[in-house]
Design a protein around this motif. Sequence first.
Motif, PDB file in Angstrom:
ATOM      1  N   GLN A 297      -9.808  -0.289 -11.433  1.00  0.00           N
ATOM      2  CA  GLN A 297      -9.936   0.797 -10.458  1.00  0.00           C
ATOM      3  C   GLN A 297      -9.425   2.114 -11.024  1.00  0.00           C
ATOM      4  O   GLN A 297     -10.085   3.161 -10.901  1.00  0.00           O
TER       5      GLN A 297
ATOM      6  N   GLY B  68      -6.720   3.643  -0.423  1.00  0.00           N
ATOM      7  CA  GLY B  68      -5.305   3.465  -0.146  1.00  0.00           C
ATOM      8  C   GLY B  68      -4.776   4.381   0.946  1.00  0.00           C
ATOM      9  O   GLY B  68      -4.090   3.922   1.876  1.00  0.00           O
TER      10      GLY B  68
ATOM     11  N   THR C 172       1.255   1.512 -12.174  1.00  0.00           N
ATOM     12  CA  THR C 172       0.335   1.789 -11.065  1.00  0.00           C
ATOM     13  C   THR C 172       0.921   1.433  -9.704  1.00  0.00           C
ATOM     14  O   THR C 172       0.574   2.051  -8.691  1.00  0.00           O
TER      15      THR C 172
ATOM     16  N   ALA D  56      -7.214   3.718  -5.924  1.00  0.00           N
ATOM     17  CA  ALA D  56      -6.777   2.525  -5.178  1.00  0.00           C
ATOM     18  C   ALA D  56      -7.730   2.270  -4.014  1.00  0.00           C
ATOM     19  O   ALA D  56      -7.975   3.149  -3.179  1.00  0.00           O
TER      20      ALA D  56
ATOM     21  N   THR E 140      -6.417  -3.678 -10.666  1.00  0.00           N
ATOM     22  CA  THR E 140      -5.847  -2.333 -10.576  1.00  0.00           C
ATOM     23  C   THR E 140      -6.265  -1.486 -11.766  1.00  0.00           C
ATOM     24  O   THR E 140      -6.652  -0.320 -11.608  1.00  0.00           O
TER      25      THR E 140
ATOM     26  N   ASN F  61       1.403   1.499  -4.009  1.00  0.00           N
ATOM     27  CA  ASN F  61       0.211   1.578  -4.868  1.00  0.00           C
ATOM     28  C   ASN F  61      -0.603   2.823  -4.518  1.00  0.00           C
ATOM     29  O   ASN F  61      -1.608   2.755  -3.824  1.00  0.00           O
ATOM     30  N   ARG F  62      -0.163   3.951  -5.058  1.00  0.00           N
ATOM     31  CA  ARG F  62      -0.791   5.235  -4.766  1.00  0.00           C
ATOM     32  C   ARG F  62      -1.567   5.794  -5.963  1.00  0.00           C
ATOM     33  O   ARG F  62      -1.857   6.979  -6.021  1.00  0.00           O
ATOM     34  N   TYR F  63      -1.877   4.939  -6.901  1.00  0.00           N
ATOM     35  CA  TYR F  63      -2.592   5.379  -8.094  1.00  0.00           C
ATOM     36  C   TYR F  63      -4.001   5.870  -7.732  1.00  0.00           C
ATOM     37  O   TYR F  63      -4.610   5.413  -6.755  1.00  0.00           O
TER      38      TYR F  63
ATOM     39  N   TRP G  90       0.811  -1.216   0.000  1.00  0.00           N
ATOM     40  CA  TRP G  90       0.000   0.000   0.000  1.00  0.00           C
ATOM     41  C   TRP G  90       0.845   1.268   0.000  1.00  0.00           C
ATOM     42  O   TRP G  90       0.333   2.340  -0.331  1.00  0.00           O
TER      43      TRP G  90
END
Length: 551
Positions: free
Chosen positions: A202, A97, A177, A67, A199, A62-64, A59
Amino acid sequence: MINHVERKCVVFQKEAIRELDVVIVGAGFGGIAALRRMTKDLGLDAIVIDKAPGIGGTWYWNRYPGALSDTQSFMYQLPFEEELYHATNWTMRYVTGPEIRQYLEDAVDMWQLRSKFELETELRSATFDEDSQTWLLETDRGRLRSRFLITALGLLSRLNIPSFPGIENFKGRVAHTADWPEGLDVAGKRVAVIGNGSTGVQFLTEAAKSVKHLTSFQRTAQYSIPAGNRAWTPEEMGEFKARCQERWEEFRRVKLGFGIDEEYERGTFSVSAEEREAIFEAAWQKGGNYTFINETFCDVYENRDANDEAANFIRRKIAQTVKDPETARKLTPSEVFARRPITDSGYFEIFNQPNVTLVATGENPIKEFTEQGIVTEDGTFHELDVLVLATGFDAVDGSYRGLNIVGRRGESLNEHWSEGPRSHLGMTVSGFPNMFMILGPNGPFVNNPPAIGIQAQWISQTIATVMNTPGASIELSPETEAAWLQRCLDALEGSLFLETGSWIFGSNIPGKRKPRTANFFVAGLDQFIETAETEIAQGYPGYQIHVPATA
């Protein structure tokens, strides 16, 4: 702290080595849970190292935009920690996220563990020293020696970046991503996305709200279920808090641990066609991927005809939702409905927007990358500012493949896994004494936080059996390892999972999938817990405990 070990730095090849009881690799859910158990339960001198500059594990990276967890928030928390559970007030059904990262930060602070994290520290190698029965670790910040090694690398941590010939020609921004650049804002830009797994779905759904134009390059059409995200009522929030202990006890009786009403008896064809449609519709309206699969009928993943009924229901929903028939056709999956299920917040609906284009690369492949975009085989030029790679991960054992971990007799973990990964319970590997994994290969295919909490407890109890005997180690037997792999394979027998090209089996990485691959144990959380607890209760019959003659 282990009372017989004198804390010191020793000189090894003219370089100081820091000595510890436990080194944990990975600062996500698993690493935090392991550190909690090592310090609270055992009082050991333990640290967590992670190459990231912050806490969060998967986490953190994964800051797209978009999220979101796909597990309901009241179950996406570390189990067996009532104080933390009551202090966490997630008001929505699914968690973003940033909220998850803050939760992990709060856990570390509540348990006063922050000083035990050594971030921006990358593990280069770990070698078991048979003379001292300890692990020697090389990091980019120095050497460590620890009696126990715990790897909490995560299932999804090693990026998969396929080879796209000519991509270097593109002069715009390229971002994966799972390594989202700080400050990258796609609003008002022309954006293309390669990949439409969980992903990708999303990100596409979120990006469609603000980009100038969005192009989805789709290899495989996906089955996706509405998330049904909403705010919890005060009454629901109160019920979650009151029943947390009951939920944790429930792990011994359920298969998945998602906090859903798992259906074990009702078969797809035990009801009339009208009733079946109504049951699917109710689950669709309620939302949630595991709700749709596991609260409806018990045989969706085992019976081909039953699977067809579920798949056809989703196909009809796509046709009803997407206005352009040709786009709907391209979005409609044809394979068996047996990949890891996806949940979305309006994915199919975005293809009704005038600023969203779908390219099915199976029919219209990417021909070339230019300085300003992508040209497809039909000659269409897609002008771009940003190219997003939502191409997933080299999952499960892929998290270990880039590390040089060497056990007894100089055998590396990569050599040991040359014909596919194998372990016991996803936690131990034969030939690698005093090394433990959280969410390693052959672990349970369930909700991850419960699995992490259960594995962290098991590891703590196992370390406790040898920690007060100087120089003692515990090691999985080859026979137990082989038997567990076979049990994992047996559990997959007849499952429709085997018919997909899913990352679950490494099929997204060319050449990775081996004939005897079973990255997960799919027979359920209940059977997993029973097996793990039996091993402890019987005194570890599947293990060898080595005690030096001088101990």
